[in-house]
Design a protein around this motif. Sequence first.
Motif, PDB file in Angstrom:
ATOM      1  N   LEU A 150      14.191   0.239  -0.697  1.00 38.37           N
ATOM      2  CA  LEU A 150      12.675  -0.078  -0.235  1.00 38.37           C
ATOM      3  C   LEU A 150      11.824  -0.319  -1.378  1.00 38.37           C
ATOM      4  O   LEU A 150      10.765  -1.134  -1.132  1.00 38.37           O
ATOM      5  CB  LEU A 150      12.108   0.808   0.795  1.00 38.37           C
ATOM      6  N   PHE A 151      11.797   0.633  -2.322  1.00 37.81           N
ATOM      7  CA  PHE A 151      10.868   0.773  -3.349  1.00 37.81           C
ATOM      8  C   PHE A 151      11.197  -0.508  -4.289  1.00 37.81           C
ATOM      9  O   PHE A 151      10.266  -1.054  -4.775  1.00 37.81           O
ATOM     10  CB  PHE A 151      11.076   2.120  -4.041  1.00 37.81           C
ATOM     11  N   LYS A 187       0.918  -8.110  -1.704  1.00 36.49           N
ATOM     12  CA  LYS A 187       0.797  -6.785  -2.107  1.00 36.49           C
ATOM     13  C   LYS A 187       0.403  -5.878  -1.056  1.00 36.49           C
ATOM     14  O   LYS A 187       1.032  -4.737  -0.939  1.00 36.49           O
ATOM     15  CB  LYS A 187      -0.270  -6.619  -3.103  1.00 36.49           C
ATOM     16  N   ASN A 188      -0.182  -6.108  -0.042  1.00 35.11           N
ATOM     17  CA  ASN A 188      -0.388  -5.337   1.181  1.00 35.11           C
ATOM     18  C   ASN A 188       0.740  -4.912   1.899  1.00 35.11           C
ATOM     19  O   ASN A 188       1.073  -3.935   2.263  1.00 35.11           O
ATOM     20  CB  ASN A 188      -1.696  -5.884   2.103  1.00 35.11           C
ATOM     21  N   LEU A 211       2.789  -1.260   2.253  1.00 29.67           N
ATOM     22  CA  LEU A 211       3.221  -0.596   3.473  1.00 29.67           C
ATOM     23  C   LEU A 211       4.800  -0.387   3.322  1.00 29.67           C
ATOM     24  O   LEU A 211       5.042   0.821   4.178  1.00 29.67           O
ATOM     25  CB  LEU A 211       2.900  -1.640   4.566  1.00 29.67           C
ATOM     26  N   ILE A 212       5.510  -1.053   2.988  1.00 31.46           N
ATOM     27  CA  ILE A 212       6.895  -0.684   2.892  1.00 31.46           C
ATOM     28  C   ILE A 212       7.169   0.515   1.839  1.00 31.46           C
ATOM     29  O   ILE A 212       7.674   1.437   2.264  1.00 31.46           O
ATOM     30  CB  ILE A 212       7.667  -2.067   2.358  1.00 31.46           C
ATOM     31  N   ALA A 219       3.854  -4.284   8.616  1.00 31.54           N
ATOM     32  CA  ALA A 219       4.241  -4.877   7.396  1.00 31.54           C
ATOM     33  C   ALA A 219       4.855  -6.263   7.721  1.00 31.54           C
ATOM     34  O   ALA A 219       4.675  -7.459   7.135  1.00 31.54           O
ATOM     35  CB  ALA A 219       5.486  -4.393   6.660  1.00 31.54           C
ATOM     36  N   PHE A 220       5.753  -6.489   8.825  1.00 31.11           N
ATOM     37  CA  PHE A 220       6.178  -7.560   9.329  1.00 31.11           C
ATOM     38  C   PHE A 220       5.022  -8.612   9.820  1.00 31.11           C
ATOM     39  O   PHE A 220       4.966  -9.834   9.634  1.00 31.11           O
ATOM     40  CB  PHE A 220       7.221  -7.474  10.487  1.00 31.11           C
ATOM     41  N   ILE A 221       4.241  -8.058  10.569  1.00 34.17           N
ATOM     42  CA  ILE A 221       3.178  -8.765  10.980  1.00 34.17           C
ATOM     43  C   ILE A 221       2.184  -9.631   9.895  1.00 34.17           C
ATOM     44  O   ILE A 221       1.843 -10.670   9.917  1.00 34.17           O
ATOM     45  CB  ILE A 221       2.192  -7.872  12.267  1.00 34.17           C
TER      46      ILE A 221
END
Length: 395
Positions: A123-124, A133-134, A138-139, A192-194
Amino acid sequence: MSNSVFSKLRLKLQVMLSFLVIAALLGFSLRLIHAGVISANFKHILHTHSHIVLLGWLYNAVVVILQYSIFKKEEGPMNRIFWLSQLTFLGMMLSFPFQGYAFASITFSTLYLFCSYALVYYLFKYSKTVANKNVGSLIKWSGVYLVLSSFGPFSLGFIMAKGLGDTFWFNLSIYWFLHFLYNGFFALIVFAFILSRIKSENYQKLISRLMIFSVLPLYGLSVLWLSPNNSVYVIAFLGALFQFVAFALLLANKGLKSLFTTFWPKTLLKLAMVSYGLKMIFQVASVLPFIQDFLTETVSYAVIGFIHLVMLGFFTLFVLAVFIESQWIKISREVSIGLICIILGILLSESFLFGQSIAVFYSLHFMPNYFEWLAAVSSLMPIGFALLLWMLFKK
């Protein structure tokens, strides 16, 4: 997406929906136990049900959305992590019903945690490649909260060894795991998906910051039943308020309306947003003494209703909307019937749970044959999920 990649994805969908059908059948069996139709260890079945729906279904679904829709890493280490995780979920499913929290189930739960740590590493790593970047922020924070959620299960070994299994510490550990898993990991990935799909930049930075900062203080809601110091109420309220404002800003973004383009995904999104909106209202209101009294007296109905509102009404319906919009699940007559069964099952069971909560709180008449009726409407959900699974296996 190539045929070989889609075949691998299809197999993953079959696995996670199989877990969902099993979890739904276990939930139905819990209703039958309450109704006196069958006899079994309620607590053991409950633990199995909750772990399979949270990990075998929702955790798997979130990981697949991350891999294929956000990172677009169709091959690589995330596949290996996914399949190793399935072995741990299978182990939990085969051990919890017979022993509850004991050596075997705790061992498989611990192995899952190590798989989740491997996932967090990627994930990182992959979040750095996300253009928005937003979304990347979130991820990364979802990974932080996934690690934090693991502190709950790890603490259970110490709690059980000290003979504190029947104390509030046991409940607080479970609530810690649940909170950081679904309010932290699941919710941040959904947002994050949205945000990754909304072209407009309006409020995106503020929405992501509010969601990230809300998670820690929001755990305060999980301890209010212990009547803590007033400062905990203030902290919990701030966490709830942050999420409420983030959701309001998301609704104000015109790009949300164009997130999905076809009938069923649009319908499921609307229902998911209504469910999440109700969650926001309940969270903000839950710091009020009147609401706390209501929850304390109706915990067997209202709290279960709230959990199902979030897990089924919000997360599950949203995930299904993503799967259908992505054409991972093709719309057919059977799928449409399945979705209708699922929606009716959620709406009717929520109506029974919250209706009974109000009846109990105001000392009204207990609903005749309540548990039988609740079991009957709950049966719609495993039927609906089974129809979706059947279409994934049907050539």
